[in-house]
Design an enzyme around this catalytic site. Structure first.
Site, PDB file in Angstrom:
ATOM      1  CB  ALA A 115      40.796  35.403  43.756  1.00  0.00           C
ATOM      2  CE1 TYR A 146      41.283  33.791  35.071  1.00  0.00           C
ATOM      3  CE2 TYR A 146      41.803  31.469  34.861  1.00  0.00           C
ATOM      4  CZ  TYR A 146      41.223  32.500  35.569  1.00  0.00           C
ATOM      5  OH  TYR A 146      40.580  32.250  36.761  1.00  0.00           O
TER       6      TYR A 146
END
Ligand code: NAD
Length: 310
Positions: A115, A146
């Site tokens: 993902a 991130y």
């Protein structure tokens, strides 16, 4: 079919777990509960094996009992509030965590789905973003823990396919919302819903003209399963191309929640993208997938869930 879902106690993961259990599959969840919650799995707790472990810990992942046909890796803090609070954890999860779960898939001959995120496109200079767009990411900005972890994760996943022939898949998920998002998640929709339901001021970042496309979680889960079942390797964008400005979204949520909250403007976070919209042509061609839930139905279900949890 036996599936391992890393991050299965999180928002998206728990909906995926339910979908697979409903389809009659055996599901093992590995989660360290850094941002997930056991309550998310309450409805299926007796049908699912839950392993409390950090996927960045190679020995802990190696000890998870197989066999597995499929590995879905959804483990990662996903909201900016979480990855700012857990910067190193986010980098380790997106790097070593991806490697360790790829090793597990390799050992079991399992399919592997990563993902990834629209954040790999950074603050995009191309609109909407097709998978061929290589992105505009600040490698040392506050969001980089991130964005760059996900970019590394994609590179690692592609390398396991090239070097070991692991049957890997990469999806790039765009903003997704729905029941079970945490009140303190920090992202726009849970913020607005919580503020509307509690009669607080609804805080819109900047002038609110920046746009997002929002995908309902049930639609996204359908896309994850379709990708896992397909021969596609990706990256494939999954999201809802309908775009909405943050100000319109705030107003809509306030109205749907029948709230009299005031809408106020607060400073925008650093590196907050101005526009974000997926080009989902490839998902349509390869998976026959497109989202079908209207934003209104999704927002109503989300408001209802937040109301019930108060
Ligand atoms: P979430 O924070 O609700 O879920 C993540 C889950 O992963 C949590 O249960 C958390 O405890 C677990 N986790 C985190 N680090 C871990 C580690 N090292 N070991 C084991 N478990 C760990 O987030 P979400 O919104 O459900 O997102 C799920 C996945 O989808 C993430 O990988 C995220 O990057 C991706 N994604 C989500 C969105 C979105 O809009 N929700 C958008 C793009 C990408």
């Amino acid at each position: 079919m036996r599936a391992l879902i890393a991050g299965g106690a999180g928002f998206v993961g728990s909906h995926l777990v339910e979908r697979l259990v409903d389809a009659g599959h055996e599901v093992v969840v590995v989660d360290d509960f850094s941002t997930g919650r056991r309550e998310n799995l309450a409805a299926v707790a007796h049908q699912v094996t839950i392993v409390d472990a950090d996927i960045a810990d190679a020995a802990a992942v190696d000890a998870i009992e197989g066999p597995f046909d499929q590995v879905y890796n959804l483990a990662s803090p996903a909201s900016p509030v979480d990855y700012h609070r857990l910067p190193i954890h986010t980098l380790m999860t997106g790097s070593m965590g991806v490697k360790n779960t790829l090793d597990l898939a390799h050992a079991h001959g399992a399919r592997y789905l990563l993902a990834s995120t629209s954040e790999v496109y950074g603050d995009p200079q191309v609109h909407p973003q097709p998978e061929t767009y290589l992105g505009h990411v600040n490698p040392v900005g506050p969001r980089s823990v991130y964005d760059e972890a996900k970019r590394f994760g994609e590179a690692m996943t592609a390398a396991y396919r090239r070097e070991f022939g692991v049957d890997t898949k990469i999806v790039r998920i765009f903003n997704t919302f729905g029941p079970r998002m945490r009140v303190e998640d920090g992202r726009a929709i849970p913020n607005f819903v919580h503020q509307a339901l509690t009669g607080r001021e609804i805080t819109v970042a900047g002038d609110g003209h920046q746009t997002r496309s929002i995908c309902y979680v049930d639609d996204l889960v359908g896309g994850l399963v379709a990708m896992m079942q397909s021969s596609a390797t990706g990256p494939v964008n999954l999201g809802n191309p309908e775009e909405i400005s943050m100000l319109d979204l705030a107003t809509w949520i306030r109205d749907l929640a029948e709230s009299s909250s005031q809408i106020v403007h607060v400073p925008r976070p650093v590196d907050d993208p101005q526009i974000r919209r997926p080009d989902i042509t490839l998902a349509g061609e390869l998976l026959g997938w497109s989202p079908s839930t209207t934003a209104e139905i999704g927002l109503k279900a989300t408001i209802e869930d937040f109301r019930n949890r108060r």
